[in-house]
Design an enzyme around this catalytic site. Structure first.
Site, short mmCIF file in Angstrom:
data_model
loop_
_atom_site.label_atom_id
_atom_site.label_comp_id
_atom_site.label_asym_id
_atom_site.label_seq_id
_atom_site.Cartn_x
_atom_site.Cartn_y
_atom_site.Cartn_z
N ASP A 106 -4.20 -8.72 0.38
CA ASP A 106 -3.67 -7.41 0.81
C ASP A 106 -3.29 -7.54 2.29
OD1 ASP A 106 -3.04 -4.74 1.12
OD2 ASP A 106 -5.13 -4.11 1.35
N GLU A 145 -11.78 -0.31 -4.39
CA GLU A 145 -12.38 -0.60 -3.09
C GLU A 145 -13.26 0.55 -2.64
OE1 GLU A 145 -10.32 -2.37 0.41
OE2 GLU A 145 -8.57 -2.23 -0.93
N ASP A 150 -8.06 2.27 -3.39
CA ASP A 150 -8.99 2.25 -2.25
C ASP A 150 -9.41 3.68 -1.96
OD1 ASP A 150 -10.42 1.86 0.05
OD2 ASP A 150 -8.77 1.00 1.21
N LYS A 167 -11.85 -8.94 6.18
CA LYS A 167 -10.87 -8.56 7.19
C LYS A 167 -11.29 -9.21 8.50
CE LYS A 167 -9.61 -4.04 5.22
NZ LYS A 167 -9.71 -2.57 5.41
N ASP A 206 -0.22 -6.63 3.89
CA ASP A 206 1.09 -5.99 3.91
C ASP A 206 1.38 -5.26 5.21
OD1 ASP A 206 -0.78 -3.97 3.58
OD2 ASP A 206 0.39 -2.83 2.14
N THR A 265 0.80 -1.21 0.00
CA THR A 265 0.00 0.00 0.00
C THR A 265 0.84 1.27 0.00
OG1 THR A 265 -1.70 -1.18 1.24
CG2 THR A 265 -1.88 1.22 1.16
N LYS A 302 -1.24 -1.03 -4.04
CA LYS A 302 -2.54 -0.50 -3.66
C LYS A 302 -2.38 0.98 -3.34
CE LYS A 302 -6.06 -0.99 -0.05
NZ LYS A 302 -6.63 -1.90 0.96
N LYS A 305 -3.99 4.49 -1.86
CA LYS A 305 -5.00 5.14 -1.06
C LYS A 305 -5.41 6.45 -1.73
CE LYS A 305 -5.51 2.44 2.58
NZ LYS A 305 -6.81 1.85 2.94
N ASP A 350 -15.76 -2.95 1.12
CA ASP A 350 -14.93 -3.04 2.32
C ASP A 350 -15.76 -2.63 3.53
OD1 ASP A 350 -13.06 -3.05 4.34
OD2 ASP A 350 -11.63 -1.74 3.34
#
Length: 321
Positions: free
Chosen positions: A290, A195, A169, A240, A292, A119, A142, A144, A218
């Site tokens: 994901d 996302e 995301d 998650k 990380d 990320t 990924k 943000k 998410d």
């Protein structure tokens, strides 16, 4: 059996920013389940977005009876961080009692390494391009996003890492119009997945507009009970453990989602290797992994997860499971 609760902080290698704010440390709760002879561990990350704090999560855990089991836990606590840490600690303890690994106890195949996203936190386009250049060797990045000026950031990352796969995301940060405006550019820039573009609870519009890039739920997805409301709006769901309430709920959500035709992504909060370890089992065969969190830390648990060109490896017994 006794449940011991502690607060642990892990400093990040650098500040991590999303559209909701910046953090410099992973603030986690560690649970140790002891039966007098053996012990098992679990970790959770209380998340203010879901009304959680370390104090509230600790109080939930301390409310549990001494004879709690994984089965009874599912009704004693709601899905969330508290149930996650206890559930994973009980899985770990049960596996040690049985002299086997958690995946054997759960009837799962032996896990293998999984390529994971890395990320890039939210920053100026120039800084995000430089970050992408530093990590252009990684197969999956990924990004943000979730601001009014996301296109220059996305273009900058693609310039810095022209060969990496990219997922983005938005962290609930876009409007319907912002998503519609960006969608063609997502295709042009080779984005694989988006996302949570719209706020949870205000995402009905996704059912009536084109989704040229797969859209992943998410914040709109917690456990298997979430799935009916996601039909027709999302193509993928992000599992998650801090949302499902542990490995038990995560495996149930994965099976239910696949049965309904959703793609599966397995993600994480920013935590240590102990938090990622059970999620590696859920991530086997996922569309996107994901996990990380440890790669963002300046410090980690003893016996941390291994990361290399094959991805994130399953945990050693010394860490978990």
């Amino acid at each position: 059996m006794h449940l011991h609760v502690s607060y642990d902080d892990f400093q990040l290698a650098e500040a991590f920013t999303i559209s909701r704010g910046t953090k410099t440390a992973a603030e986690v709760i560690t649970v140790r389940a002891e039966d007098g002879h053996l012990h098992g561990y679990g970790e959770c990350v209380p998340y203010a977005r879901y009304g959680e704090s370390r104090g509230s999560v600790k109080a939930q855990i301390k409310s549990l009876p001494a004879n709690v089991t994984r089965d009874s836990l599912q009704t004693l606590l709601p899905p969330g961080a508290a149930r996650n840490a206890v559930d994973c600690a009980l899985w770990d303890l049960e596996a040690r009692r049985a002299g086997c690994r958690v995946w054997e106890l759960a009837g799962l195949p032996e896990p293998r390494p999984q390529i994971t996203a890395f990320t890039l936190s939210l920053d100026t386009p120039d800084e995000m391009r430089r970050a992408a250049e530093r990590h252009k060797h990684r197969p999956l990045l990924k990004i943000k996003l979730g601001t009014p000026d996301d296109l220059p950031r996305l273009e900058a990352v693609r310039k810095g890492a022209p060969k990496s796969r990219i997922i983005v995301d938005a962290n609930e940060g876009w409007s319907v119009q912002a998503y519609a405006d960006l969608a063609p550019h997502l295709v042009t820039l080779g984005v694989d997945l988006v996302e949570q573009p719209l706020p949870a609870g205000k995402d009905e519009a996704l059912a009536g507009i084109a989704r040229p890039v797969p859209v992943c739920a998410d914040e709109s997805c917690f456990d298997a009970a979430s799935l009916p409301a996601l039909r027709g709006k999302y193509d993928v769901i992000n599992i998650k453990l801090d949302k499902t309430g542990g490995l038990t709920g995560a495996l149930a959500l994965r099976d239910a989602a696949l049965a309904e035709g959703f793609g599966v992504m397995v993600g994480c909060m920013v935590g240590s290797s102990l938090a990622m370890a059970p999620a590696v089992l859920v991530a086997q065969g996922a569309l996107v992994t994901d996990l990380d969190g440890p790669l963002l830390l300046a410090e980690d648990r003893a016996h941390p997860l291994a990361y290399d060109e094959r991805g994130v490896h399953p945990p050693d017994r010394e860490l978990w499971g």
